[in-house]
Design an enzyme around this catalytic site. Sequence first.
Site, PDB file in Angstrom:
ATOM      1  N   LYS A  15       6.591  -6.693  18.603  1.00 19.09           N
ATOM      2  CA  LYS A  15       7.090  -6.230  17.297  1.00 19.09           C
ATOM      3  C   LYS A  15       6.810  -7.315  16.243  1.00 19.09           C
ATOM      4  O   LYS A  15       5.799  -7.990  16.355  1.00 19.09           O
ATOM      5  CB  LYS A  15       8.567  -5.847  17.407  1.00 19.09           C
ATOM      6  CG  LYS A  15       8.811  -4.877  18.575  1.00 19.09           C
ATOM      7  CD  LYS A  15      10.151  -4.223  18.561  1.00 19.09           C
ATOM      8  CE  LYS A  15      10.265  -3.262  19.747  1.00 19.09           C
ATOM      9  NZ  LYS A  15      11.514  -2.529  19.786  1.00 19.09           N
ATOM     10  N   HIS A  99       4.926   4.369  17.616  1.00 14.65           N
ATOM     11  CA  HIS A  99       6.209   3.781  18.024  1.00 14.65           C
ATOM     12  C   HIS A  99       7.322   4.346  17.143  1.00 14.65           C
ATOM     13  O   HIS A  99       7.114   4.600  15.964  1.00 14.65           O
ATOM     14  CB  HIS A  99       6.155   2.255  17.906  1.00 14.65           C
ATOM     15  CG  HIS A  99       7.322   1.594  18.564  1.00 14.65           C
ATOM     16  ND1 HIS A  99       8.552   1.504  17.950  1.00 14.65           N
ATOM     17  CD2 HIS A  99       7.456   1.036  19.788  1.00 14.65           C
ATOM     18  CE1 HIS A  99       9.394   0.916  18.789  1.00 14.65           C
ATOM     19  NE2 HIS A  99       8.765   0.609  19.896  1.00 14.65           N
ATOM     20  N   GLU A 171       9.933   6.359  25.249  1.00 14.61           N
ATOM     21  CA  GLU A 171      10.917   5.407  24.743  1.00 14.61           C
ATOM     22  C   GLU A 171      12.045   6.161  24.040  1.00 14.61           C
ATOM     23  O   GLU A 171      11.922   6.507  22.854  1.00 14.61           O
ATOM     24  CB  GLU A 171      10.260   4.443  23.751  1.00 14.61           C
ATOM     25  CG  GLU A 171       9.151   3.612  24.348  1.00 14.61           C
ATOM     26  CD  GLU A 171       9.006   2.274  23.631  1.00 14.61           C
ATOM     27  OE1 GLU A 171       9.118   1.246  24.286  1.00 14.61           O
ATOM     28  OE2 GLU A 171       8.813   2.271  22.398  1.00 14.61           O
ATOM     29  N   GLY A 238      10.153  -4.632  24.912  1.00 14.89           N
ATOM     30  CA  GLY A 238      10.359  -5.288  23.616  1.00 14.89           C
ATOM     31  C   GLY A 238      10.941  -6.673  23.823  1.00 14.89           C
ATOM     32  O   GLY A 238      10.240  -7.622  24.174  1.00 14.89           O
TER      33      GLY A 238
HETATM   34  P1  13P Z   1      13.427  -3.248  23.770  1.00 12.00           P
HETATM   35  O1  13P Z   1      12.850  -3.574  25.122  1.00 12.00           O
HETATM   36  O2  13P Z   1      13.725  -4.476  22.947  1.00 12.00           O
HETATM   37  O3  13P Z   1      14.562  -2.294  23.866  1.00 12.00           O
HETATM   38  O4  13P Z   1      12.262  -2.499  22.950  1.00 12.00           O
HETATM   39  C1  13P Z   1      11.603  -1.450  23.552  1.00 12.00           C
HETATM   40  C2  13P Z   1      10.474  -1.070  22.697  1.00 12.00           C
HETATM   41  O5  13P Z   1      10.652  -0.536  21.614  1.00 12.00           O
HETATM   42  C3  13P Z   1       9.116  -1.373  23.180  1.00 12.00           C
HETATM   43  O6  13P Z   1       8.166  -0.757  22.391  1.00 12.00           O
END
Ligand code: 13P
Length: 256
Positions: A15, A99, A171, A238
Amino acid sequence: MNKALRRPLIAGNWKMNKTPTEAKELIADIVPAVKDADNCDIVICVPFIDLALAVDMTYQTNVKVGAQNVHFAPNGAYTGEISAAMLKELGVEYVIIGHSERRQYFGETDETVNLRVRAALDAGLKVILCVGENKDERLANITNEIVSKQTKLGLADVATEALANVIIAYEPVWAIGTGLTATPEQAEEVCSFIRRVIAEKYGTDTADKVIILYGGSMNAVNARDLLAKEDIDGGLIGGASLKAKDFSVIVSEANA
Ligand code: 13P
């Protein structure tokens, strides 16, 4: 078991984290920590400005590099955007598309997601197409409807041959960054449903080969149970991908 047809994949989605200096440190820690994982694919999806150094630092290693978005036009007056050809020339192999954060904060729609998917595939990139319901949609019992629509529209006009370069990441929005992971059963239920949606359009032979990831608070502790499920072939990680130790534990679970 069809799972044996599919090579596990663990992808880190950094991110908007890590300056180039910080990225160098993290990659220098990740590369040796995962070097023996021969049975799974490993990808780090880093911010645009970290891509070049990530490609350099992972050269001739088992770590591949991905971007977190791509524009659909080949070039032109799109200030601030990056094309698929630009990513490709840099040595980037993967790109995350659609995403939920892009959909939620940047006006991404199923139509623009589809344009990006097609542009990326045409350029020879591998696509990680993200789908998933939000909390209200889950509570309203329309999870299947949402992920089916996102999957079908995201893959509109994508040919069967191109599916070898498509990875789907399920997700659930309510599980992202919340510490609230879907149970392995909940995640499996939707991942197997997504595989059926793909089978309806492309046939079971193709669907059986598509890599489907789970993403949403996957971590070093819960990865094993999620990855054990028949239709969960890996993870899109993430927060835990920002720590070399945690990321390498998840990789070793997928590699086992
Ligand atoms: P997290 O693992 O921080 O919950 O994020 C997941 C994500 O959005 C991966 O693209």
